[in-house]
Scaffold this motif. Structure first.
Motif, PDB file in Angstrom:
ATOM      1  N   SER A   1       0.823  -1.209   0.000  1.00  0.00           N
ATOM      2  CA  SER A   1       0.000   0.000   0.000  1.00  0.00           C
ATOM      3  C   SER A   1       0.857   1.260   0.000  1.00  0.00           C
ATOM      4  O   SER A   1       0.558   2.240  -0.709  1.00  0.00           O
ATOM      5  CB  SER A   1      -0.950   0.004   1.200  1.00  0.00           C
ATOM      6  OG  SER A   1      -0.233  -0.049   2.419  1.00  0.00           O
ATOM      7  N   THR A   2       1.935   1.245   0.773  1.00  0.00           N
ATOM      8  CA  THR A   2       2.852   2.384   0.775  1.00  0.00           C
ATOM      9  C   THR A   2       3.525   2.535  -0.582  1.00  0.00           C
ATOM     10  O   THR A   2       3.670   3.644  -1.111  1.00  0.00           O
ATOM     11  CB  THR A   2       3.908   2.230   1.880  1.00  0.00           C
ATOM     12  OG1 THR A   2       3.251   2.209   3.144  1.00  0.00           O
ATOM     13  CG2 THR A   2       4.916   3.365   1.849  1.00  0.00           C
ATOM     14  N   ALA A   3       3.928   1.402  -1.165  1.00  0.00           N
ATOM     15  CA  ALA A   3       4.558   1.444  -2.484  1.00  0.00           C
ATOM     16  C   ALA A   3       3.602   2.021  -3.521  1.00  0.00           C
ATOM     17  O   ALA A   3       3.998   2.817  -4.384  1.00  0.00           O
ATOM     18  CB  ALA A   3       5.007   0.044  -2.895  1.00  0.00           C
ATOM     19  N   ALA A   4       2.328   1.648  -3.435  1.00  0.00           N
ATOM     20  CA  ALA A   4       1.346   2.159  -4.392  1.00  0.00           C
ATOM     21  C   ALA A   4       1.199   3.676  -4.271  1.00  0.00           C
ATOM     22  O   ALA A   4       1.114   4.388  -5.289  1.00  0.00           O
ATOM     23  CB  ALA A   4      -0.001   1.476  -4.170  1.00  0.00           C
ATOM     24  N   SER A   5       1.187   4.185  -3.048  1.00  0.00           N
ATOM     25  CA  SER A   5       1.063   5.633  -2.863  1.00  0.00           C
ATOM     26  C   SER A   5       2.328   6.346  -3.335  1.00  0.00           C
ATOM     27  O   SER A   5       2.249   7.451  -3.896  1.00  0.00           O
ATOM     28  CB  SER A   5       0.758   5.964  -1.398  1.00  0.00           C
ATOM     29  OG  SER A   5       1.852   5.623  -0.550  1.00  0.00           O
ATOM     30  N   ARG A   6       3.475   5.723  -3.151  1.00  0.00           N
ATOM     31  CA  ARG A   6       4.725   6.341  -3.615  1.00  0.00           C
ATOM     32  C   ARG A   6       4.830   6.290  -5.134  1.00  0.00           C
ATOM     33  O   ARG A   6       5.346   7.240  -5.749  1.00  0.00           O
ATOM     34  CB  ARG A   6       5.915   5.663  -2.929  1.00  0.00           C
ATOM     35  CG  ARG A   6       5.971   6.017  -1.445  1.00  0.00           C
ATOM     36  CD  ARG A   6       7.098   5.373  -0.674  1.00  0.00           C
ATOM     37  NE  ARG A   6       7.040   5.848   0.713  1.00  0.00           N
ATOM     38  CZ  ARG A   6       7.811   5.406   1.703  1.00  0.00           C
ATOM     39  NH1 ARG A   6       8.711   4.462   1.469  1.00  0.00           N
ATOM     40  NH2 ARG A   6       7.678   5.902   2.914  1.00  0.00           N
TER      41      ARG A   6
END
Length: 206
Positions: free
Chosen positions: A33-38
């Motif tokens: 999820s963090t990777a997707a936002s980044r």
């Protein structure tokens, strides 16, 4: 008197004997999820300046500690039972390559891969960096940029981005995308549209 192992104890022993060689994982790989936002925060633009790329513009490997350079440091970090000589060269140990699931017992069979290749970084913004910044990038141990992997798999990857090449071990592609995105995000590098689409698809396997 000889003691018999219980079924549970025997299972533990078998697990220890049969378990694959332990391997370290580079630090600071974000969640999906963090990777997707980044990934969503990255600048999308076509690669440029590729014709002016030269590998020598990214000085590596540099001395990290004592007689150990970056390659030797990663081999020690990511290997199991690694023994080195007085010059820090690995003389024995085992290395698990997450790209293809192979385990190697000779350091000569292992390459240290730049997750985001140097040429890819150059065309994604590193052409505007100082030599000092490019040196820091090429020897970055603080994030998931450097991986100990099978040498010919690394050579097959070359300078390709995820739209052009993905690890043969499909179960690793989620982690690969998360690590790739983290490197691009941390170093403020751009992505092209095909690369972003491929990364999005890889995150969907997480």
């Amino acid at each position: 008197m000889r003691r018999l192992l219980s079924a549970g104890a025997l299972a533990v022993v078998l697990t220890i004997v049969l378990a694959p060689a332990a391997s370290a994982t580079p630090p600071n790989i974000p969640s999906a999820s963090t990777a997707a936002s980044r990934l969503a925060a990255l600048t999308v633009r076509a690669e440029s300046n590729h014709s002016s790329y030269n590998r020598d513009l990214f000085p590596h490997w540099i001395t990290i500690s004592g007689t150990c350079n970056t390659r030797e440091t990663v081999l020690k970090r990511d290997g199991s039972g690694v023994v080195t000589d007085s010059g820090c060269a690995a003389t024995s140990g085992s290395w698990y390559s997450p790209y293809d699931g192979a385990t190697w017992r000779a350091a000569s069979d292992v390459d240290i891969d730049h997750m985001v290749p140097l040429a890819e970084a150059w065309s994604s913004g590193a052409y505007a960096w100082t030599t000092s910044q490019r040196q820091s990038y090429a020897n970055d141990l603080g994030g998931p940029e450097l991986w100990a992997v099978t040498d010919n798999v690394n050579q097959a990857k070359g300078d390709k981005d995820p739209a052009e090449w993905q690890p043969p071990l499909a179960s690793f592609r989620c982690t690969y995308a998360r690590a790739w995105i983290q490197v691009k995000w941390y170093w403020n590098l751009s992505v092209d549209s095909a690369e972003k689409s491929a990364l999005t698809a890889m995150l969907n396997t997480c």
